[in-house]
Write a protein that holds these residues in place. Structure first.
Motif, PDB file in Angstrom:
ATOM      1  N   VAL A  90       0.976  -1.026  -0.006  1.00  0.00           N
ATOM      2  CA  VAL A  90      -0.133  -0.061  -0.046  1.00  0.00           C
ATOM      3  C   VAL A  90       0.901   1.288   0.093  1.00  0.00           C
ATOM      4  O   VAL A  90       1.749   1.288   0.962  1.00  0.00           O
ATOM      5  N   MET A  91       0.546   2.057  -0.881  1.00  0.00           N
ATOM      6  CA  MET A  91       1.262   3.452  -0.884  1.00  0.00           C
ATOM      7  C   MET A  91       0.609   4.437  -0.055  1.00  0.00           C
ATOM      8  O   MET A  91      -0.503   4.775  -0.113  1.00  0.00           O
ATOM      9  N   LEU A  92       1.417   5.246   0.787  1.00  0.00           N
ATOM     10  CA  LEU A  92       0.736   6.306   1.544  1.00  0.00           C
ATOM     11  C   LEU A  92       1.749   7.266   1.480  1.00  0.00           C
ATOM     12  O   LEU A  92       2.960   7.474   1.103  1.00  0.00           O
ATOM     13  N   ARG A  93       1.233   8.662   1.147  1.00  0.00           N
ATOM     14  CA  ARG A  93       1.948   9.943   0.625  1.00  0.00           C
ATOM     15  C   ARG A  93       1.698  10.632   1.884  1.00  0.00           C
ATOM     16  O   ARG A  93       0.473  11.119   2.649  1.00  0.00           O
ATOM     17  N   VAL A  94       2.806  11.379   2.286  1.00  0.00           N
ATOM     18  CA  VAL A  94       3.033  12.331   3.355  1.00  0.00           C
ATOM     19  C   VAL A  94       3.441  13.713   2.631  1.00  0.00           C
ATOM     20  O   VAL A  94       4.314  13.848   1.835  1.00  0.00           O
ATOM     21  N   ARG A  95       2.479  14.506   2.776  1.00  0.00           N
ATOM     22  CA  ARG A  95       2.719  16.001   2.253  1.00  0.00           C
ATOM     23  C   ARG A  95       2.894  17.055   3.110  1.00  0.00           C
ATOM     24  O   ARG A  95       1.943  17.223   4.160  1.00  0.00           O
ATOM     25  N   ARG A  96       3.504  18.014   2.885  1.00  0.00           N
ATOM     26  CA  ARG A  96       3.727  19.251   3.843  1.00  0.00           C
ATOM     27  C   ARG A  96       4.000  20.570   3.064  1.00  0.00           C
ATOM     28  O   ARG A  96       4.662  20.426   2.051  1.00  0.00           O
ATOM     29  N   SER A  97       3.536  21.551   3.777  1.00  0.00           N
ATOM     30  CA  SER A  97       3.884  22.959   2.897  1.00  0.00           C
ATOM     31  C   SER A  97       5.205  23.296   3.235  1.00  0.00           C
ATOM     32  O   SER A  97       5.366  23.431   4.397  1.00  0.00           O
ATOM     33  N   LEU A  98       5.827  23.865   2.392  1.00  0.00           N
ATOM     34  CA  LEU A  98       7.319  24.551   2.503  1.00  0.00           C
ATOM     35  C   LEU A  98       7.003  25.903   2.578  1.00  0.00           C
ATOM     36  O   LEU A  98       7.889  26.527   3.337  1.00  0.00           O
ATOM     37  N   ASP A  99       6.235  26.699   2.120  1.00  0.00           N
ATOM     38  CA  ASP A  99       5.805  27.855   2.146  1.00  0.00           C
ATOM     39  C   ASP A  99       5.106  28.297   3.456  1.00  0.00           C
ATOM     40  O   ASP A  99       5.391  29.320   4.178  1.00  0.00           O
ATOM     41  N   HIS A 100       4.367  27.309   4.040  1.00  0.00           N
ATOM     42  CA  HIS A 100       3.547  27.658   5.153  1.00  0.00           C
ATOM     43  C   HIS A 100       3.915  26.554   6.363  1.00  0.00           C
ATOM     44  O   HIS A 100       2.907  25.515   6.509  1.00  0.00           O
ATOM     45  N   PRO A 101       4.898  26.427   6.897  1.00  0.00           N
ATOM     46  CA  PRO A 101       5.316  25.419   7.823  1.00  0.00           C
ATOM     47  C   PRO A 101       4.471  25.106   9.126  1.00  0.00           C
ATOM     48  O   PRO A 101       4.261  24.272   9.663  1.00  0.00           O
ATOM     49  N   LEU A 103       1.203  25.141   8.744  1.00  0.00           N
ATOM     50  CA  LEU A 103       0.006  24.200   8.558  1.00  0.00           C
ATOM     51  C   LEU A 103       0.252  22.915   8.746  1.00  0.00           C
ATOM     52  O   LEU A 103       1.532  22.271   8.806  1.00  0.00           O
ATOM     53  N   PRO A 104      -0.963  22.142   9.127  1.00  0.00           N
ATOM     54  CA  PRO A 104      -0.630  20.743   9.392  1.00  0.00           C
ATOM     55  C   PRO A 104      -0.358  19.785   8.279  1.00  0.00           C
ATOM     56  O   PRO A 104      -0.563  19.996   7.208  1.00  0.00           O
ATOM     57  N   TRP A 105       0.668  18.900   8.411  1.00  0.00           N
ATOM     58  CA  TRP A 105       0.707  17.774   7.392  1.00  0.00           C
ATOM     59  C   TRP A 105      -0.345  16.768   7.123  1.00  0.00           C
ATOM     60  O   TRP A 105      -1.407  16.888   7.606  1.00  0.00           O
ATOM     61  N   GLN A 106      -0.269  16.380   5.722  1.00  0.00           N
ATOM     62  CA  GLN A 106      -1.474  15.774   5.250  1.00  0.00           C
ATOM     63  C   GLN A 106      -0.978  14.180   4.918  1.00  0.00           C
ATOM     64  O   GLN A 106       0.370  13.986   4.357  1.00  0.00           O
ATOM     65  N   VAL A 128      -6.126  12.769   5.269  1.00  0.00           N
ATOM     66  CA  VAL A 128      -6.228  13.061   6.700  1.00  0.00           C
ATOM     67  C   VAL A 128      -5.310  14.125   7.151  1.00  0.00           C
ATOM     68  O   VAL A 128      -3.941  13.982   6.577  1.00  0.00           O
ATOM     69  N   THR A 129      -5.365  14.990   8.153  1.00  0.00           N
ATOM     70  CA  THR A 129      -4.660  15.871   8.688  1.00  0.00           C
ATOM     71  C   THR A 129      -3.526  14.963   9.706  1.00  0.00           C
ATOM     72  O   THR A 129      -4.531  14.615  10.503  1.00  0.00           O
ATOM     73  N   VAL A 130      -2.639  15.321   9.586  1.00  0.00           N
ATOM     74  CA  VAL A 130      -1.783  14.517  10.780  1.00  0.00           C
ATOM     75  C   VAL A 130      -0.750  15.438  11.591  1.00  0.00           C
ATOM     76  O   VAL A 130      -0.480  16.575  11.257  1.00  0.00           O
ATOM     77  N   SER A 131      -0.081  14.885  12.383  1.00  0.00           N
ATOM     78  CA  SER A 131       1.211  15.526  13.319  1.00  0.00           C
ATOM     79  C   SER A 131       2.513  15.584  12.423  1.00  0.00           C
ATOM     80  O   SER A 131       2.357  14.645  11.857  1.00  0.00           O
TER      81      SER A 131
END
Length: 227
Positions: A90-101, A103-106, A128-131
């Motif tokens: 299963v592929m799971l993708r973690v994304r975070r904003s570099l311009d707005h640190p 903001l919660p990760w996704q 989902v938003t995550v820590s």
């Protein structure tokens, strides 16, 4: 005189029961309709102008984003050997904003495309938003990093359609703002809608909007299993 009955007080349902009920009644938006294509960097400005004329809030400032995405693979060792895509895990993708640190990760799960003769690709999708310790959590589960990249571009909206135009940038040594390497001389273009049920009209809306972007960009349903 009234007698208080403890059993008469409603108790909250367990979380899993609530989730299963929401899924059964198609309350959770977990269906993504998607069309993808690419535009040469030399034609990017023309496409952006076309989109600004077609999308909502044409007079508003163009929204930009710069995100770092890390893709993990969580293997199911209990599954029998198979040559199907699901056997790879299963592929799971973690994304975070570099311009707005701030903001919660996704955390995002994207399923394999459904079989059908629709004008747009359809697949399961959960966001989902995550820590910020989600990477440590996934690694504790046994998930391995498959690849990572930086996505930098623009977001526009047309009703329920989200339009993203972005450049995919290779990340070297885990440094998102240093040692960046562009992979192509083009930008990826995506039209997407996330709904709570299979709504055939969504695919028609995507195709109609995509036709208005020709000949600048050709948007298609891409099944990556065939690549």
């Amino acid at each position: 005189m009234f007698t208080f009955m403890e059993d008469a007080v409603p108790r909250p349902a367990p979380a899993m029961d609530t989730l299963e009920s929401a899924l059964k009644n198609q309350i959770i938006p977990d269906q993504e309709f998607l069309l993808q294509g690419s535009v040469l960097d030399t034609s990017l400005s023309l496409l952006i102008e076309r989109l600004r004329g077609l999308c909502d809030n044409a007079d508003a400032k163009l929204e930009q984003f710069s995100d770092l995405e890390v893709v993990f693979v969580l293997k199911d060792f209990s599954a029998p050997p198979s040559h199907t895509p699901q056997s790879h895990g299963v592929m799971l993708r973690v994304r975070r904003s570099l311009d707005h640190p701030e903001l919660p990760w996704q955390l995002r799960y994207v399923g394999y495309p459904e079989v059908g003769n629709r004008p747009a690709l359809v697949r399961n999708c959960l966001d989902v938003t995550v820590s910020t310790n989600v990477i440590d959590f996934l690694q504790e589960l046994g998930a391995k990093v498959d690849h990572e990249f930086m996505a930098k571009g623009y977001i526009l909206k047309k009703g329920r359609i989200k339009v993203t135009v972005f450049k995919i940038i290779k990340v070297n040594n885990g440094m998102p703002k240093e040692n960046l390497e562009t992979l192509t001389m083009s930008h990826l273009v995506e039209l997407s809608v996330i709904t709570s049920k299979i709504d055939e009209s969504v695919a028609d809306d995507l195709r109609s909007f995509a036709d208005q972007l020709k000949p600048l960009v050709q948007l298609e349903k891409i099944d990556y299993r065939r690549l």
